[in-house]
Design a protein around this motif. Sequence first.
Motif, PDB file in Angstrom:
ATOM      1  N   GLU A  41       0.772  -1.189   0.061  1.00  0.00           N
ATOM      2  CA  GLU A  41      -0.065  -0.413  -0.302  1.00  0.00           C
ATOM      3  C   GLU A  41       0.983   1.193  -0.087  1.00  0.00           C
ATOM      4  O   GLU A  41       0.291   2.400  -0.373  1.00  0.00           O
ATOM      5  N   ASP A  42       2.301   1.254   0.340  1.00  0.00           N
ATOM      6  CA  ASP A  42       3.045   2.194   0.863  1.00  0.00           C
ATOM      7  C   ASP A  42       3.271   2.867  -0.732  1.00  0.00           C
ATOM      8  O   ASP A  42       3.525   3.495  -1.373  1.00  0.00           O
ATOM      9  N   VAL A  43       3.566   1.355  -0.872  1.00  0.00           N
ATOM     10  CA  VAL A  43       4.506   1.490  -2.710  1.00  0.00           C
ATOM     11  C   VAL A  43       3.704   1.981  -3.705  1.00  0.00           C
ATOM     12  O   VAL A  43       3.534   3.082  -4.183  1.00  0.00           O
ATOM     13  N   ARG A  44       2.519   1.707  -3.566  1.00  0.00           N
ATOM     14  CA  ARG A  44       1.480   2.111  -4.033  1.00  0.00           C
ATOM     15  C   ARG A  44       1.059   3.594  -4.435  1.00  0.00           C
ATOM     16  O   ARG A  44       0.600   4.361  -5.298  1.00  0.00           O
ATOM     17  N   ALA A  45       0.803   3.871  -3.137  1.00  0.00           N
ATOM     18  CA  ALA A  45       0.872   5.095  -3.147  1.00  0.00           C
ATOM     19  C   ALA A  45       1.815   6.204  -3.619  1.00  0.00           C
ATOM     20  O   ALA A  45       1.819   7.357  -3.450  1.00  0.00           O
ATOM     21  N   ALA A  46       3.132   5.738  -3.298  1.00  0.00           N
ATOM     22  CA  ALA A  46       4.449   6.585  -3.505  1.00  0.00           C
ATOM     23  C   ALA A  46       4.868   6.463  -5.029  1.00  0.00           C
ATOM     24  O   ALA A  46       5.235   7.462  -5.662  1.00  0.00           O
ATOM     25  N   PHE A  47       4.373   5.547  -5.356  1.00  0.00           N
ATOM     26  CA  PHE A  47       4.488   4.924  -6.920  1.00  0.00           C
ATOM     27  C   PHE A  47       3.377   4.751  -8.137  1.00  0.00           C
ATOM     28  O   PHE A  47       3.955   4.816  -9.757  1.00  0.00           O
ATOM     29  N   GLY A  48       2.330   4.960  -7.718  1.00  0.00           N
ATOM     30  CA  GLY A  48       1.068   4.357  -8.807  1.00  0.00           C
ATOM     31  C   GLY A  48       1.038   3.069  -8.847  1.00  0.00           C
ATOM     32  O   GLY A  48       1.689   2.320  -8.464  1.00  0.00           O
ATOM     33  N   THR A  49       0.458   2.194  -9.662  1.00  0.00           N
ATOM     34  CA  THR A  49       0.376   1.426 -10.561  1.00  0.00           C
ATOM     35  C   THR A  49       1.498   0.871 -10.812  1.00  0.00           C
ATOM     36  O   THR A  49       1.836   1.087 -12.134  1.00  0.00           O
ATOM     37  N   PRO A  50       2.039   0.140 -10.615  1.00  0.00           N
ATOM     38  CA  PRO A  50       2.878  -0.918 -11.751  1.00  0.00           C
ATOM     39  C   PRO A  50       3.051  -0.857 -13.256  1.00  0.00           C
ATOM     40  O   PRO A  50       2.341  -1.674 -13.567  1.00  0.00           O
ATOM     41  N   TYR A  51       4.204  -0.545 -13.449  1.00  0.00           N
ATOM     42  CA  TYR A  51       3.779  -1.151 -14.378  1.00  0.00           C
ATOM     43  C   TYR A  51       4.015  -2.872 -14.924  1.00  0.00           C
ATOM     44  O   TYR A  51       3.795  -2.845 -16.694  1.00  0.00           O
ATOM     45  N   GLN A  52       4.459  -3.388 -14.369  1.00  0.00           N
ATOM     46  CA  GLN A  52       4.784  -4.679 -14.581  1.00  0.00           C
ATOM     47  C   GLN A  52       4.772  -5.061 -13.585  1.00  0.00           C
ATOM     48  O   GLN A  52       5.502  -4.867 -12.397  1.00  0.00           O
TER      49      GLN A  52
END
Length: 102
Positions: A41-52
């Motif tokens: 959740e922290d990663v998604r909040a900081a960077f958005g949806t992953p490309y892969q």
Amino acid sequence: MRKAIVPLVLAAFLGAGCVTMGRDFPTDPVKSIVNGKTTKEDVRAAFGTPYQTGIEDGMESWTYYKIRYRGPRKTRSKELHITFDKQGVVDSHSFTSTEPPR
């Protein structure tokens, strides 16, 4: 015949201008990723949806990247790769970039 045309069109396109692959993402939050603490959740909040997304050594992995080609050469790139444990916490991460620091 069609298969022969695709490489020619691609070569002409690359030779004529810029091509960007992936999607841009912020780089400042990379410093705040802590293995064993930062969550999905922290990663998604900081960077958005992953490309892969994928699986690496049995763990879920997310990749963010942006590669820019000018002509036939790669000129700039940045990549963030993160693996998560079964609880959704960062197990490991790596960041590489050829972009100049801001």
